[in-house]
Design a protein around this motif. Sequence first.
Motif, PDB file in Angstrom:
ATOM      1  N   MET A  85      86.452  52.415  12.313  1.00  0.00           N
ATOM      2  CA  MET A  85      86.528  51.104  12.115  1.00  0.00           C
ATOM      3  C   MET A  85      85.911  50.340  13.315  1.00  0.00           C
ATOM      4  O   MET A  85      86.153  50.838  14.325  1.00  0.00           O
ATOM      5  N   SER A  86      84.679  49.323  12.976  1.00  0.00           N
ATOM      6  CA  SER A  86      84.249  48.713  14.059  1.00  0.00           C
ATOM      7  C   SER A  86      85.225  47.674  14.696  1.00  0.00           C
ATOM      8  O   SER A  86      86.283  47.468  14.118  1.00  0.00           O
ATOM      9  N   LEU A  87      84.816  47.327  15.782  1.00  0.00           N
ATOM     10  CA  LEU A  87      85.515  46.125  16.609  1.00  0.00           C
ATOM     11  C   LEU A  87      85.719  45.050  15.612  1.00  0.00           C
ATOM     12  O   LEU A  87      84.625  44.643  15.311  1.00  0.00           O
ATOM     13  N   ASN A  88      86.762  44.542  15.764  1.00  0.00           N
ATOM     14  CA  ASN A  88      86.742  43.153  14.836  1.00  0.00           C
ATOM     15  C   ASN A  88      87.131  42.001  15.581  1.00  0.00           C
ATOM     16  O   ASN A  88      88.145  41.552  16.289  1.00  0.00           O
ATOM     17  N   THR A  89      85.974  41.582  16.191  1.00  0.00           N
ATOM     18  CA  THR A  89      85.744  40.417  17.004  1.00  0.00           C
ATOM     19  C   THR A  89      86.574  39.205  16.478  1.00  0.00           C
ATOM     20  O   THR A  89      87.069  38.337  17.387  1.00  0.00           O
ATOM     21  N   SER A  90      86.179  38.838  15.421  1.00  0.00           N
ATOM     22  CA  SER A  90      86.630  37.635  14.808  1.00  0.00           C
ATOM     23  C   SER A  90      88.190  37.559  14.767  1.00  0.00           C
ATOM     24  O   SER A  90      88.861  36.496  14.998  1.00  0.00           O
ATOM     25  N   GLY A  91      88.877  38.866  14.465  1.00  0.00           N
ATOM     26  CA  GLY A  91      90.168  38.986  14.506  1.00  0.00           C
ATOM     27  C   GLY A  91      90.923  38.726  16.008  1.00  0.00           C
ATOM     28  O   GLY A  91      91.740  38.052  16.115  1.00  0.00           O
TER      29      GLY A  91
END
Length: 72
Positions: free
Chosen positions: A1-7
Amino acid sequence: MSLNTSGFKADLKEVYTRTYEASGDKDAALDAFIDAFADKLEAYIRTADILYNNGLTAGSAPVTGTFNGHLQ
């Protein structure tokens, strides 16, 4: 899973809003924010994937070589 910056940004906004509104004490609000920020940052970092391509060797000795990969 990629980093979830918006979250992560949404989590920080929620933490800031909650700590700012919940306390009339500036120092207590700052302490609560920093504690929650650290928890959210750790959770965010743990969502990163490390993609390993090659470069390390192991046997009965310690691992040696150059790590060839990246964070996604």
